[in-house]
Design a protein around this motif. Structure first.
Motif, short mmCIF file in Angstrom:
data_model
loop_
_atom_site.label_atom_id
_atom_site.label_comp_id
_atom_site.label_asym_id
_atom_site.label_seq_id
_atom_site.Cartn_x
_atom_site.Cartn_y
_atom_site.Cartn_z
N GLN A 1 25.32 -7.01 51.33
CA GLN A 1 23.96 -7.58 50.02
C GLN A 1 23.56 -8.40 50.29
O GLN A 1 22.08 -7.94 49.62
N TRP A 2 23.35 -8.71 51.37
CA TRP A 2 22.65 -10.57 51.43
C TRP A 2 22.06 -10.41 52.92
O TRP A 2 21.62 -11.54 53.61
N LEU A 3 22.06 -9.44 53.47
CA LEU A 3 21.94 -9.70 54.68
C LEU A 3 20.17 -8.20 54.94
O LEU A 3 20.50 -7.91 54.84
N ASN A 4 19.47 -9.19 56.58
CA ASN A 4 18.34 -8.05 56.67
C ASN A 4 18.92 -7.00 57.06
O ASN A 4 19.84 -6.91 57.80
N ALA B 1 20.59 -8.18 60.47
CA ALA B 1 21.93 -8.59 60.50
C ALA B 1 23.26 -7.40 60.68
O ALA B 1 23.83 -7.39 60.66
N ARG B 2 22.69 -6.38 59.44
CA ARG B 2 23.17 -5.15 59.20
C ARG B 2 23.82 -4.71 60.36
O ARG B 2 24.87 -3.75 60.64
N ARG B 3 22.88 -4.56 61.60
CA ARG B 3 22.81 -3.50 62.61
C ARG B 3 24.31 -4.46 63.27
O ARG B 3 24.54 -3.82 63.69
N GLY C 1 22.65 -17.29 61.36
CA GLY C 1 22.53 -17.34 59.56
C GLY C 1 23.23 -17.35 58.93
O GLY C 1 23.47 -17.09 57.90
N VAL C 2 24.55 -16.74 59.71
CA VAL C 2 25.35 -15.96 58.68
C VAL C 2 26.91 -16.49 58.71
O VAL C 2 27.13 -16.23 60.21
N GLN C 3 27.16 -17.62 58.22
CA GLN C 3 28.59 -18.18 58.07
C GLN C 3 29.36 -18.41 57.45
O GLN C 3 29.53 -18.57 56.33
N ILE C 4 30.52 -18.68 58.00
CA ILE C 4 32.05 -18.61 57.14
C ILE C 4 32.88 -19.82 57.90
O ILE C 4 32.76 -19.81 58.94
N GLY C 5 33.13 -20.95 56.74
CA GLY C 5 33.81 -21.79 57.31
C GLY C 5 35.06 -22.53 55.88
O GLY C 5 34.54 -21.86 54.45
N ARG C 6 35.39 -23.46 55.52
CA ARG C 6 36.01 -24.26 54.38
C ARG C 6 35.07 -24.67 53.59
O ARG C 6 33.79 -25.34 54.12
N ALA C 7 35.42 -24.00 52.09
CA ALA C 7 34.12 -24.75 52.01
C ALA C 7 33.56 -25.86 51.64
O ALA C 7 32.05 -26.19 50.98
N GLU C 8 34.87 -26.52 51.70
CA GLU C 8 34.89 -27.99 50.83
C GLU C 8 33.58 -28.60 52.42
O GLU C 8 33.18 -30.09 52.66
N GLU C 9 33.19 -27.93 53.52
CA GLU C 9 33.18 -28.42 54.56
C GLU C 9 31.12 -27.54 54.96
O GLU C 9 31.28 -27.51 55.94
N LEU C 10 31.59 -26.53 53.98
CA LEU C 10 30.27 -25.93 54.15
C LEU C 10 29.21 -26.34 53.93
O LEU C 10 29.57 -25.88 51.66
#
Length: 384
Positions: free
Chosen positions: A281-284, A287-289, A350-359
């Motif tokens: 739902q957040w991707l262009n 990015a979806r492809r 532009g699409v990243q995942i990390g530890r919440a306190e470090e992002l």
């Protein structure tokens, strides 16, 4: 109109929880719903909770912000609410999304103290400053929601300012949250049966609550107590380890999620696995492809976050959050790696995942409003 209000209440429901890892502030629902001056509407309205949550999201510059709501039991039959609103609050209570109490007293401050959360309230708490010194020592820990242009704004009780400030969990809170707790009352929504089995497996009729997401017990004369039933809680062993991860898209943190030792989590465009983190739902379109339905899998092993690429196109690791292309470490399909301190996984630029306190967040986007479906006539906002 009724359908629109039901949709916005559903959206608000997704923003209330009693999970210590996900809640970002504490509120007293009986207080918030009576902020008649922020919309000029009827004496009590659940929509005002949504307006306050939106204001919190704007201040934190983060999407999908959740709040820990304490609820006086009388609210479940409050005639100032519509029958639909009362039904919704009862459902939240039955599902353990809010904490229902016969006498809330200072429970809101106790939760804030144990979890290190800010408090959203107009109450001054003058008589409780000795017990909770941070009320005066930490500006920004208590903020009053007040009318503002386009919706509520915040004013700190101490030190001025409008940004909520989180503290650290108290030593007592850290000890309480290191254990699992069980309530002897059958069907307790807060401390009932969890999905982990063991001491929780023999509780008949309890709520399906993960021990990792249990709220903090209340303390009565130093004894861990169920805040809803007022009975002593049983110690059911150590709580599973957890890590809070966050998804950032276009610089804006879109949501947080909890990773535990008990269950891996898959993130991607539209994961098929239970508990998967959907990003579509957040991707262009591009990015979806690129991003697979299930793109990366996260596991927590002996305190280490392990990320495995399960995609078609691969991912990358940004060590210490560096955005320099030369620093990016490619993660090939089926390859695993320990997620180091301050590292983040990049599924696509532009699409990243990390530890919440470090992002960190910081993007030219406005967080999604839970009030988007609210009928206009139900929101008489003050003029700027």
């Amino acid at each position: 109109m009724r359908f629109e209000i039901s949709k916005v209440l559903d959206a608000i429901e997704g923003r209330v929880c009693t999970d210590p890892s996900l809640a970002r502030a504490v509120v007293d629902l009986a207080e918030v719903i009576r902020y008649q001056d922020i919309d000029g509407g009827r004496p009590a309205s659940l929509l005002r909770l949504g307006m306050v949550i939106d204001a919190l999201s704007r201040e934190l510059e983060e999407d999908s912000v959740q709040v820990y709501a304490v609820v006086h039991r009388a609210l479940l039959s409050d005639a100032d609410l519509t029958s639909n609103e009362r039904m919704v609050v009862r459902r939240w209570a039955d599902d353990g999304l809010v904490e229902v109490l016969d006498n809330p007293g200072d429970r809101m401050l106790e939760v804030a103290d144990l979890l290190g959360l800010p408090v959203l309230s107009r109450v001054r708490f003058d008589g409780l400053r000795g017990r909770f010194p941070w009320l005066v020592e930490q500006p920004g820990r208590v903020l009053a929601p007040v009318p503002g242009a386009g919706g509520p704004a915040f004013i700190a009780h101490v030190g001025g300012g409008h940004s909520p400030v989180a503290g650290k969990r108290s030593p007592t809170g850290a000890k309480l949250l290191a254990r699992q707790w069980r309530c002897p009352e059958s069907g307790c929504a807060l401390f009932g049966s969890g999905g982990g089995g063991g001491a929780f497996a023999d509780l008949a009729g309890g709520a399906d609550r993960s021990p990792a997401g249990q709220p903090p017990p209340a303390l009565r004369n130093g004894v861990p107590t169920c805040p809803r039933h007022g009975v002593r809680l049983g110690d059911a062993g150590p709580r599973p380890r957890t890590e809070v991860l966050a998804v950032r898209v276009g610089g804006l943190v879109r949501r947080r999620f909890v990773l535990s030792e008990e269950q891996p989590v898959v993130a991607g465009r539209a994961p098929e696995q239970e508990g998967g983190i959907m990003l579509g739902q957040w991707l262009n379109d591009e990015a979806r492809r690129w991003i697979s339905r299930g793109h990366v899998r996260f596991e927590l092993r002996v305190g280490e976050v392990i990320v495995t690429d399960v995609s078609t196109n691969g991912s990358g690791i940004r060590p210490a959050g560096s955005m320099a292309e030369a620093d990016r470490i490619a993660l090939a399909p089926q390859q695993s790696r320990v997620l180091g301190e301050n590292d983040m996984v990049e599924l696509y630029p532009g699409v990243q995942i990390g530890r919440a306190e470090e992002l960190p967040t910081g993007a030219p986007f406005t967080p999604t409003s839970v009030m988007a479906e609210a009928p206009t006539m139900a929101m008489r906002l003050p003029r700027p």
